[in-house]
Scaffold this motif. Structure first.
Motif, mmCIF file in Angstrom:
data_model
loop_
_atom_site.group_PDB
_atom_site.id
_atom_site.type_symbol
_atom_site.label_atom_id
_atom_site.label_comp_id
_atom_site.label_asym_id
_atom_site.label_seq_id
_atom_site.Cartn_x
_atom_site.Cartn_y
_atom_site.Cartn_z
ATOM 1 N N ALA A 288 -29.122 -46.607 -17.788
ATOM 2 C CA ALA A 288 -29.389 -45.774 -18.968
ATOM 3 C C ALA A 288 -29.761 -46.636 -20.165
ATOM 4 N N ILE B 176 -30.927 -39.022 -15.631
ATOM 5 C CA ILE B 176 -31.260 -40.014 -16.659
ATOM 6 C C ILE B 176 -32.770 -40.197 -16.745
ATOM 7 N N THR C 105 -26.343 -38.887 -19.507
ATOM 8 C CA THR C 105 -26.849 -40.049 -20.246
ATOM 9 C C THR C 105 -25.893 -40.462 -21.362
#
Length: 241
Positions: free
Chosen positions: A210, A67, A182
């Motif tokens: 995220a 991420i 993600t």
């Protein structure tokens, strides 16, 4: 005129909201990104596919690193990410034909490609598209002509920008894995799974993390069309308008 490589994936086939997303990179910068991603895998001793589905406490640092890396690429303008959410349970999937839900997701990918990949890059770039392989994306390689036609009609393009569509197996395509983590986290948050008692703590943490990286106040409001680097698109079906 350059070449954009556009990776796309989907998440949450049976949730209230379905997510599809695209990851755009310049073909010239792709090798360096793959090298850096390989280094992350070495640093975290990755020996198997990294994906949202296998996010557990012992692999949480790896997923968080993915991420972090994706949003660093966005901040450095080395990659763009576009996320399209749709209220999936509100659709009558029988209208999509015999394949029902699978065909509906295929249409979602098509709309993402037409209204984000082609709209953003088609005027002055060639585009190579790599969807994550599966039933939902199996028909996309046959739709190059349709995409290029619609790009001309709907976006005023003079050229046929989509040059090639080839589905990839995410097990062997690191860029699809990078996108998957993600996208899975954002879609989990969109579906409020981060508040669900049965969701494991790792996925709750990753979903919240995220969302914080997007710098958005909420996932409920769509981004303006000027937001190419990270674009969030919440679909409003015709019957809601």
């Amino acid at each position: 005129m350059g070449t954009i490589v556009y990776f796309c994936d989907e998440s949450s086939f049976f949730d209230n909201h379905m997510g599809v997303a695209g990851l755009a990179v310049n073909k010239k910068t792709l090798p360096s990104i793959l090298d850096e991603l390989a280094q992350i895998n070495d640093d975290y001793n990755v020996v198997s596919e990294v994906k949202w589905q296998n996010a557990k406490s012992r692999r949480a640092n790896t997923h968080m690193a993915y991420i972090d890396y994706l949003f660093r690429l966005i901040e450095e303008s080395r990659a763009h990410v576009h996320v399209r959410f749709a209220p999936f349970k509100e659709y009558d999937h029988s209208l999509s034909g015999q394949k029902k839900r699978v065909a509906t997701v295929g249409k979602m990918h098509y709309q993402l490609l037409l209204h984000r990949a082609l709209r953003f890059y088609g005027e002055s770039n060639s585009i190579i598209i790599h969807p994550d392989g599966g039933g939902c994306t199996a028909e996309l390689p046959k739709l190059i002509g349709a995409l290029n036609y619609d790009g001309k009609v709907k976006h005023g393009h003079k050229n046929s920008s989509v040059q090639h569509i080839e589905c990839k197996d995410s097990k062997y395509e690191p860029m699809l894995q990078l996108l998957d983590v993600t996208l899975g986290a954002l879609t989990a948050y969109k579906n409020n799974r981060h508040t669900d008692p049965i969701t494991n703590a790792t996925k709750k943490e990753l979903a919240e993390y995220a969302v914080s990286k997007t710098n958005l106040a909420s996932l409920e409001r769509s981004s303006p069309m000027t937001a190419m680097k990270f674009n969030l698109w919440n679909v409003r079906p015709m019957w809601r308008r």
